[in-house]
Write a protein that holds these residues in place. Structure first.
Motif, mmCIF file in Angstrom:
data_model
loop_
_atom_site.group_PDB
_atom_site.id
_atom_site.type_symbol
_atom_site.label_atom_id
_atom_site.label_comp_id
_atom_site.label_asym_id
_atom_site.label_seq_id
_atom_site.Cartn_x
_atom_site.Cartn_y
_atom_site.Cartn_z
ATOM 1 N N LYS A 233 0.819 -1.205 0.000
ATOM 2 C CA LYS A 233 0.000 0.000 0.000
ATOM 3 C C LYS A 233 0.863 1.270 0.000
ATOM 4 N N ARG A 237 0.783 3.926 -3.055
ATOM 5 C CA ARG A 237 0.503 5.338 -2.796
ATOM 6 C C ARG A 237 1.606 6.234 -3.358
ATOM 7 N N ALA A 272 -4.505 -8.743 0.029
ATOM 8 C CA ALA A 272 -4.361 -7.286 -0.015
ATOM 9 C C ALA A 272 -4.555 -6.760 -1.417
ATOM 10 N N THR A 276 -6.637 -3.350 -2.617
ATOM 11 C CA THR A 276 -5.744 -2.241 -2.939
ATOM 12 C C THR A 276 -6.009 -1.814 -4.382
ATOM 13 N N THR A 278 -5.190 -1.120 -7.788
ATOM 14 C CA THR A 278 -3.987 -1.472 -8.531
ATOM 15 C C THR A 278 -4.067 -0.961 -9.963
#
Length: 299
Positions: A233, A237, A272, A276, A278
């Motif tokens: 993550k 980010r 995850a 998340t 992507t």
């Protein structure tokens, strides 16, 4: 990896097929980076027993095999740098973390003593990881430099393994500079994030890159599987902030096989990816069973 003869045959086929179909197809060259592995063991395997002390050292000759009480490594520039950088208290992981030991004593510049903390059979040529060590060696081996010089005007992306800092990316840029390659014709550099040091230096790495790969399997060995979702993550980010692509490598390898708590951690790490986001400019989709990108959109 394709031999050069196959590469020279297949790339024109890919380019011609893409042109015929009116599709944009992009080719990624993957530089393998330095390898850290134990040498050949005597017999099928050497049993490492929890609590026992072993030496880890560079091989003195081809006959200096890994035996009970002594783990030997081929005398390469990279493995020499790793051994010299080890400090008392550091954890050394073997065979993707299924075996582990802790450094207890420095014997000589190229020899340390370690105490086994996770035991089991050690077979020939198994990988070595030192999570707490930023190894003082180049990301590009001599072979990588030759491969890069050959590939840079033939591929669209260049993946770099073992990236720890911005200087590792600069090595590849220097090769492009030496060839006098115009910047607009250069392949985008895609570092593989598989070392904890890369997380610390991610800003300087991204400043010189066209995106990155989140190598979750390798990163999980170094960081611990339970930390992989948070690292993923963080990296996603960072890429979104910079407006560059990221590839989340979903394959987590044999970490599911042993039936231990590692497997449940791995399941959470892979999960995850489902929550998340992507997608980013030039992001790509990866197969769960292959590390080859199946689609990509260039900047």
């Amino acid at each position: 990896a394709l031999p050069i003869c196959d590469f020279e045959r297949i790339v024109p086929i890919i380019r011609a097929a893409a042109a015929k179909l009116g599709r944009e197809v992009y080719i990624l060259g993957d530089l393998q980076g330095p390898k850290f592995r134990c040498g050949t063991v005597q017999g099928e395997a050497v049993e490492l027993v929890v609590g026992e002390t072993v030496e880890m050292a560079l091989m003195q000759s081809d006959a200096d095999l890994t035996v009970p009480g002594r783990i030997t490594l081929a005398d390469t520039t990279e493995q020499n740098a790793m051994l010299r950088g080890l400090e008392v208290g550091m954890d050394v992981l073997l065979n993707d973390g299924f075996l582990a030991m802790k450094v207890t004593e420095r014997v000589s510049p190229d020899t340390v003593r370690c105490q086994i903390t996770i035991g089991g059979p050690l077979k020939s040529r198994k990988g070595i990881n030192v999570p707490d060590l930023q190894i003082d060696c180049a990301a590009l081996t001599a072979k990588d430099r030759d491969d890069a010089a050959y590939l840079i005007d033939k591929v669209d992306y260049m993946a770099v393994s073992f990236v720890q800092k911005g200087g590792d990316i600069q090595e590849l840029i220097d090769i492009m500079d030496a060839k006098g390659m115009p910047k607009e014709q250069r392949p985008l550099i895609i570092p593989k994030i598989e070392k904890p040091a890369a997380l610390k230096n991610i800003d300087e790495i991204l400043a010189l890159s066209g995106g990155l790969m989140v190598a979750r399997g390798d990163l999980g060995v170094e960081l611990g599987l339970h930390r992989v979702p948070f690292a993923q993550k963080f990296l996603v980010r960072k890429c979104n902030e910079e407006g560059v692509s990221y590839d989340v490598v979903r394959w987590m390898g044999d970490i599911f096989v042993d039936g231990s708590s590692r497997s449940s951690c791995a399941s959470r790490a892979c999960a995850a990816g489902s929550f998340t986001r992507t997608r980013a400019p030039r992001s790509s989709t990866w197969s769960s069973f292959s590390r080859w990108s199946t689609s990509t959109t260039p900047r």
